[in-house]
Design a protein around this motif. Sequence first.
Motif, mmCIF file in Angstrom:
data_model
loop_
_atom_site.group_PDB
_atom_site.id
_atom_site.type_symbol
_atom_site.label_atom_id
_atom_site.label_comp_id
_atom_site.label_asym_id
_atom_site.label_seq_id
_atom_site.Cartn_x
_atom_site.Cartn_y
_atom_site.Cartn_z
ATOM 1 N N GLN A 14 0.841 -1.203 0.000
ATOM 2 C CA GLN A 14 0.000 0.000 0.000
ATOM 3 C C GLN A 14 0.873 1.248 0.000
ATOM 4 O O GLN A 14 0.601 2.211 -0.722
ATOM 5 C CB GLN A 14 -0.888 0.002 1.238
ATOM 6 N N GLU A 15 1.898 1.211 0.839
ATOM 7 C CA GLU A 15 2.765 2.372 0.948
ATOM 8 C C GLU A 15 3.420 2.663 -0.404
ATOM 9 O O GLU A 15 3.517 3.809 -0.838
ATOM 10 C CB GLU A 15 3.813 2.094 2.020
ATOM 11 N N LYS A 16 3.857 1.563 -1.056
ATOM 12 C CA LYS A 16 4.499 1.723 -2.362
ATOM 13 C C LYS A 16 3.538 2.367 -3.349
ATOM 14 O O LYS A 16 3.903 3.280 -4.104
ATOM 15 C CB LYS A 16 4.931 0.334 -2.875
ATOM 16 N N GLN A 17 2.291 1.889 -3.316
ATOM 17 C CA GLN A 17 1.279 2.445 -4.216
ATOM 18 C C GLN A 17 1.103 3.939 -3.991
ATOM 19 O O GLN A 17 1.081 4.727 -4.934
ATOM 20 C CB GLN A 17 -0.058 1.749 -3.961
ATOM 21 N N LEU A 18 1.010 4.308 -2.707
ATOM 22 C CA LEU A 18 0.829 5.722 -2.369
ATOM 23 C C LEU A 18 2.001 6.546 -2.859
ATOM 24 O O LEU A 18 1.832 7.649 -3.404
ATOM 25 C CB LEU A 18 0.668 5.889 -0.856
ATOM 26 N N ASN A 19 3.187 5.979 -2.681
ATOM 27 C CA ASN A 19 4.388 6.701 -3.111
ATOM 28 C C ASN A 19 4.404 6.927 -4.618
ATOM 29 O O ASN A 19 4.707 8.021 -5.080
ATOM 30 C CB ASN A 19 5.649 5.938 -2.686
ATOM 31 N N THR A 20 4.059 5.875 -5.375
ATOM 32 C CA THR A 20 4.049 6.042 -6.835
ATOM 33 C C THR A 20 3.009 7.055 -7.255
ATOM 34 O O THR A 20 3.233 7.881 -8.141
ATOM 35 C CB THR A 20 3.779 4.695 -7.545
ATOM 36 N N GLU A 21 1.847 7.009 -6.570
ATOM 37 C CA GLU A 21 0.784 7.949 -6.892
ATOM 38 C C GLU A 21 1.254 9.380 -6.655
ATOM 39 O O GLU A 21 1.004 10.286 -7.452
ATOM 40 C CB GLU A 21 -0.428 7.655 -6.023
ATOM 41 N N ALA A 22 1.935 9.562 -5.507
ATOM 42 C CA ALA A 22 2.434 10.896 -5.171
ATOM 43 C C ALA A 22 3.469 11.357 -6.190
ATOM 44 O O ALA A 22 3.501 12.526 -6.568
ATOM 45 C CB ALA A 22 3.037 10.880 -3.784
ATOM 46 N N ARG A 53 3.626 10.469 -9.318
ATOM 47 C CA ARG A 53 3.018 10.673 -10.623
ATOM 48 C C ARG A 53 2.373 12.065 -10.740
ATOM 49 O O ARG A 53 2.231 12.611 -11.825
ATOM 50 C CB ARG A 53 1.964 9.588 -10.876
ATOM 51 N N MET A 54 1.939 12.588 -9.581
ATOM 52 C CA MET A 54 1.227 13.856 -9.629
ATOM 53 C C MET A 54 2.176 15.012 -9.941
ATOM 54 O O MET A 54 3.264 15.107 -9.375
ATOM 55 C CB MET A 54 0.562 14.086 -8.276
ATOM 56 N N GLN A 96 -3.641 21.646 -4.718
ATOM 57 C CA GLN A 96 -4.309 20.926 -3.625
ATOM 58 C C GLN A 96 -3.861 21.463 -2.275
ATOM 59 O O GLN A 96 -4.664 21.596 -1.348
ATOM 60 C CB GLN A 96 -3.994 19.427 -3.724
#
Lengths: 208, 272
Positions: B121-129, B131-132, B140
């Motif tokens: 989950q943490e990895k996913q959040l990091n990639t999402e962050a 990508r933005m 935001q």
Amino acid sequence: MEAPPVTVLPVSGGTINMMEYLLQGSVLDQSLESLLHRLRGLCDNMEPDTFVDHEMVFLLKGQQGSPFILRARHSLDRPNAPWHLRYLGQPEVGDKSRHALVRNCVDVAVSHNLTEFLSEMGFRMDHEFVAKGHIFRKGALKVVVCKLYRLLLPGNTESTENLSLSNLVELSMLAPAGQDTVSDDMRNFAEQLKPLVHLEKIDPKRLM
Amino acid sequence: MQQREEKQLETSIDALITRVAHLKASLQSFIIKLETEYDRLTWPSVLDNFALLSGQLNTINKLLRNEKTPAFRNQVIIPLLLSQDRDEELAKLTEQRVPVFSHEIVPDYLRTKPDPEVEEQEKQLNTEAARMGTDVAQKQIQALNKLCTNLLEKLNNPREDRESENAAIRQNKPTFNPADTNALVAAVVFGKGLSNRRPQGSGGSVPPGQTVGGAGPMLSGGPTLQQVTMPGAPNQQVAMGPQVPNQPGQPGKMPSSIKTNIKSASMHPYPR
């Protein structure tokens, strides 16, 4: 054959032999909002509850002595709710160590044809009024802030008139007889409402 | 060389254990105080306890950052033996907290990293962050800041309102009137000031719906008389209406005269 043991204690449904501890005061209309605000903060977190009640006080006059008084109350905003019949004993002021007025109290929920029943028994209505206000709880403590209205036409709760520019504030608690320590809790609570409201034990005999 | 390192590790672990023991002891005494003396505990003494705890945590942090302390993260702990049986020695060491060294508890106690799912989950959040774009992120942040300031304003303003209100109270503006208190209590207890009913009840007319409070139902004759006349009156009206239209007063008079009868009758038996 041996008879079953008989208890001497009165048959109690839990509510019999309960005493009501009471403190009374009033607040002017313009300070009502401040008081409600404070009560909302002090009392248990619950849905703010308002009520509109019509109370009728019935007397049964005996041959001698003081009349027997019963109070019948019913909700005007919740017509389907059961009626409420209440007997209140003589209030005792007591000494300084007890901080609240104490009176015997019996509460019963009754059906809607109560007035007919009381009339058949020989009770006569003495007076009536409409009380409209808010009720709060904090544990076993009950706080009622209400405005009293006089009925312009007997029995007609539609047309009413303010009794005064103040709201009655009552702090009460039900406890078994002799538990005078609860009055300490009540005093502590009353202290927190100062200086908005001064809740005191008011001897009604003084006001006769 | 290796021996020296081992010795260093041992001494630093010993030091760490004593510091943690101190911390544990003060935590325990604080909890006991909170549980047993909560009624007479003063705020300054609570603050003292917190200060003690934070000082002890600081010393532990310093100890870990000390150059002489070897990096503990480089040490690997491998469970060599798992057992379902109760291990008295282990229970004693852990103050009865861990009685069994089994497969159930080992993953929790020897864990040095989050759960694989959490890591994922943490990895996913990091990639999402990552990508933005910076513009979107900036926007935001601004929106969030705006919301926060609005909320703060809203929270602060009522306080001002309340303070002005309190000031009004402090200016000795009366909030209650003792005379009103007495009047209200007298009204609730004796009906004082409400009793416009009583003079009316004896002389005035009693509305049909309000037989309950009136003197009528006292005697058995009252209600029955009324019950007879009330349905009678409309019947008369129906019968007479078309024939004698210019006499509307008559049906009304009938029950009223009966009503006075009831009243005189009701006055009669009551005192007896």
